[in-house]
Design an enzyme around this catalytic site. Structure first.
Site, PDB file in Angstrom:
ATOM      1  N   ASP A   9     -51.891   7.893 -26.724  1.00 35.05           N
ATOM      2  CA  ASP A   9     -53.085   8.721 -26.801  1.00 35.05           C
ATOM      3  C   ASP A   9     -54.116   8.123 -25.846  1.00 35.05           C
ATOM      4  OD1 ASP A   9     -54.389  10.650 -29.358  1.00 35.05           O
ATOM      5  OD2 ASP A   9     -55.658   9.846 -27.771  1.00 35.05           O
ATOM      6  N   ASP A 105     -53.977  15.078 -23.818  1.00 34.23           N
ATOM      7  CA  ASP A 105     -54.202  13.639 -23.794  1.00 34.23           C
ATOM      8  C   ASP A 105     -53.335  12.846 -24.759  1.00 34.23           C
ATOM      9  OD1 ASP A 105     -55.331  14.432 -26.116  1.00 34.23           O
ATOM     10  OD2 ASP A 105     -57.207  13.353 -25.883  1.00 34.23           O
ATOM     11  N   GLU A 106     -52.309  13.456 -25.292  1.00 34.91           N
ATOM     12  CA  GLU A 106     -51.408  12.661 -26.126  1.00 34.91           C
ATOM     13  C   GLU A 106     -49.979  13.141 -25.980  1.00 34.91           C
ATOM     14  OE1 GLU A 106     -51.514  13.007 -30.545  1.00 34.91           O
ATOM     15  OE2 GLU A 106     -52.919  14.644 -30.165  1.00 34.91           O
TER      16      GLU A 106
END
Lengths: 400, 369
Positions: A9, A105-106
């Site tokens: 993350d 974003d992960e």
């Protein structure tokens, strides 16, 4: 041997990207979501410095400004974030073919098969963190566990810029002391119910007699307890497709002029359906969301007999839904379009009238091609052109 | 009006006509059945203004007349009465008294004058057809009738009689089924009309395998009379698509499958699909057909079947429901699949001794892979 799943993350992703681009912003409370003049909208990402003021994502911008008047507010630059995300994805691809981008974003990576090549969990994590730093200069948090659920919770614990490894068999012990809100899938409502049962930590939930849970949550109780024990079977799915695609925006000031609501609705629809087509999807259920000035939020949905990816068909449905929304004589604060029941590879060909559909499909294919190269704004339908050549919405949907 | 009738006889008759009654009609009288006396019989009529069903049943008429009764109420009362003779008397203010043994029931009803008039076919010469033929042709095609009311002209069955050939065709725009019969069909008549789907469904239910059916057709309406029943309805106005143009003529890949094996396999594939992902991939190669289903979040299915096929390798995807609907109505041991490529319509026909038969033709549009 059981699976080893890595979860990565990016820390305060949008804010970090901005800080890398402009080092002057480093160490300052940075809030992405809207600039100083924006009164509506919500925080998309807050830098860790801003989080110190209690600012978090989804907080109304006005509230964020009240808490941190000297903060730096930016609208954000989605294309830039997308680029950074792609770089991270490329790094992950070098570790394992099983990479699932859960969002911008992960990501989850199944590293079961990469253990021997890299020399174990710790080596893989170190490699990824180093490579991500080299490629993007961005901080990230990595954790490794035996399934996606535990890995995700571990990342949350290790943030920011950290690494946490949960050995096989330690899942329940790791979960035990954590508060309920850390467990994905336990929202405010579930938590409230659990708290009335005297359950405040994941550990208690894990050992609560099953009949009590079944009584309170029905069959959902099984899943809840399994999750609390750190048991999850979800596989890393490299090509996971969205279940729905939605675009929405809040107006700068509440709008009474219905024409403008329709124009923005059309614009949002075009964006959503463009995004849908780029993923080869078709929608069967179209939803219009309207929040009125009095904060009443209504959704209007229509299910088509056959899925479609044509703007004209989606727009025709939305117009009908908009007529229903208009019957409430109230100014409009927010409008949103959602394309649901998405399917792919399921386009039923027709016996008659194929020519017309195919013509539009070909047109849209070319249109999308131009947009891919020169940006979405290059080609839009005349319906939304009254909004101007470049649409600037009060709350740019950042993830879109 | 006063009649006596065995309970069971009346119940059977009510059950035959009540299917057409719409429970939520805006006109209260449409939830009623009209009962009229006729020498030594009564005629029951029900209608939703589009489709009407009339059924005649023998009884003892003590006093001629007419009355109406709520179809729902009447059928549930009759279902609970002991078997025996029932006497129905219409009294003052449209109150019907039902007497059966020691049971006495009073049922409030509406005036028979309010009941809409039944369709008349004065001066229309009926066509005479065998019930078994009509029933068979309807059941082979009716499933393909379009249920989407926005495509009104497709919501019925094309009924075409020409040069001693009876052809019925149904389509919903994604598949089309055509059934044809040339034996025992009047040579001189010529008819081409679209009969509403609801009427066809009722006919399928009520037609028998023996006897004759008289078909009355004028410019705007049609009636089918058989046994002691008569069904009538308005015709669907509009043009039916040119079905002959839809049937592919130049397909060159022909696969012959065992009907029962193929049917069972398609049924199995149906267990693996869901509403959003409803397709089965059919892969053809040398004397082998591979059925494949892959449904996200559900699972995958694969089955290999023997087939007589000598063409080049190809793959096509269909909605398994469409294929299953057809196979269930196939009455030959072997079924023929005639294809061109993955994006052209597929043709499914029965396969007889000398090759594919043209008496039952199904065109199914594929799902683009």
């Amino acid at each position: 041997m059981s699976r080893r799943i890595l979860h990565i993350d990016m820390d305060a992703f949008f804010a970090s990207v901005e800080q890398v681009r402009n080092p002057e912003l480093q160490g300052k409370p940075l809030i992405i979501g809207g600039d100083k003049t924006d009164v509506r909208g919500v925080v998309s990402t807050a830098s860790y410095e801003a989080r110190a003021y209690g600012i978090h994502s989804a907080m109304p911008l006005a509230e964020a400004k009240r808490r941190c008047p000297h903060g730096i507010f930016m609208r954000g630059n989605f294309a830039l974030y997308q680029q950074a995300s792609e770089k991270v994805h490329a790094v992950l691809d070098t570790v394992s073919p099983l990479v699932e981008m859960a969002s911008i974003d992960e990501a989850y990576v199944d590293i079961t098969g990469s253990q021997r090549l890299f020399g174990g969990d710790d080596a893989i994590a170190a490699y990824i963190r180093r490579r991500v730093r080299e490629e993007t200069m961005l901080p990230c948090t990595v954790s490794i566990a035996s399934n996606k659920l535990v890995a995700k919770v571990a990342t949350d614990e290790a943030k920011p810029d950290g690494y946490l490894r949960i050995a096989e068999g330690d899942e329940a012990a790791f979960f035990h002391p954590l508060p309920l809100k850390k467990l994905p899938g336990v929202g405010p409502r579930t938590r409230e119910t659990l708290e009335t049962l005297g359950v405040f930590t994941i550990g208690t939930l894990a050992v609560l007699p099953l009949p009590i849970l079944l009584n309170a949550f029905g069959t959902g109780g099984y899943g809840l307890q399994r999750a609390a024990r750190g048991i999850s079977v979800g596989a890393v799915e490299p090509t996971s497709r969205p279940k729905s695609i939605s675009r929405e925006t809040t107006f700068e000031t509440d709008v009474f002029e219905w024409q403008r609501v329709l124009q923005v609705m059309t614009y949002l629809m075009e964006r959503a359906s463009y995004a849908m087509r780029t993923q080869d999807l078709e929608t069967k259920c179209i939803t219009l969301k309207v929040r009125y000035a009095d904060f009443t939020t209504l959704t209007f949905a229509h299910t088509l007999p056959e899925p479609t990816n044509l703007d004209s068909e989606i727009h025709a449905v939305l117009e009908k839904l908009a007529n229903k929304a208009r019957t409430r004589r109230e100014r409009v604060r927010l409008v949103g379009v959602s394309l649901g029941a998405l399917s792919y590879n399921q386009h039923q060909l027709k016996l008659f009238g194929n020519a017309e559909c195919e013509k539009w499909e070909r047109v849209l294919e070319r249109v999308d091609h131009v947009r891919d190269r020169y940006g979405f704004e290059m080609l839009r339908s005349a319906r939304s052109m009254a909004l101007g050549k470049h649409v600037s919405l009060a709350t740019p949907s950042l993830s879109r | 009006m006063k009649i006596s009738i065995p309970c069971q006889d009346l119940q059977d008759a009510v059950n035959k006509v009540k299917a057409v009654v719409s429970p939520k009609s805006s006109l209260p009288i449409l939830s009623h059945i009209l009962i009229e006396t006729d020498d030594s019989a009564i005629r029951l009529s029900a209608t939703d203004l589009k489709v009407s069903i009339e059924c005649t049943v023998d009884c003892t008429v003590h006093e001629p007349g007419s009355m109406t009764a709520s179809s729902q109420r009447l059928s549930s009362i009759l279902g609970e009465l002991p078997s025996g003779e029932l006497t129905m008397t219409l009294g003052e203010n449209n109150v019907i008294t039902l007497e059966c043994g020691r049971i006495q029931t009073r049922l409030y009803s509406q005036s028979p004058e309010e009941f809409p008039p039944m369709r008349k076919f004065d001066g229309v010469t009926p066509l005479r057809l065998e019930q078994a033929i009509v029933k068979r042709l309807f059941s082979k095609t009716s499933f393909a009738i379009c249920t989407d009311q926005s495509r009104y002209n497709l919501t019925g069955l094309l009924f075409e009689l020409k040069e001693g050939r009876l052809t019925v065709v149904a389509t919903d725009g994604r598949r089309m089924s055509l059934a044809m019969e040339t034996e025992n069909i009047p040579e001189d008549a010529e008819v081409k009309v679209i009969i509403p789907g609801k009427m066809i469904n009722e006919m399928e239910r009520l037609l028998q395998d023996e006897g004759e059916v008289q078909v009355f057709i004028d410019e705007s309406q049609a009636a089918f009379e058989f046994g002691r029943m008569r069904l009538s309805s308005a015709l669907i106005e509009g043009t039916f698509p040119n079905y002959d143009m839809v049937i592919p003529k130049k397909h060159d890949k022909e696969a012959v499958l065992n009907t029962s094996e193929f049917t069972a396999a398609i049924r199995r594939t149906q267990t693996m699909t869901n509403e959003k992902f409803n397709s089965v991939r059919i892969g053809l190669s040398d004397n082998q057909v591979m059925l494949r289903v892959s449904t996200p979040e559900v699972g995958e299915y694969e089955e290999e079947l023997g087939v007589e096929y000598a063409g080049s390798e190809m793959e096509i995807a269909f909605n398994p429901d469409f294929v299953g609907d057809i196979l269930r109505r196939m009455d030959t041991d072997r079924t023929c699949l005639i294809l061109k490529d993955g994006s052209s319509p597929g043709l499914i026909k029965p396969f007889g001794e000398d090759g594919p038969l043209d008496s039952y033709v199904n065109v199914v549009m594929p799902i683009r892979i």
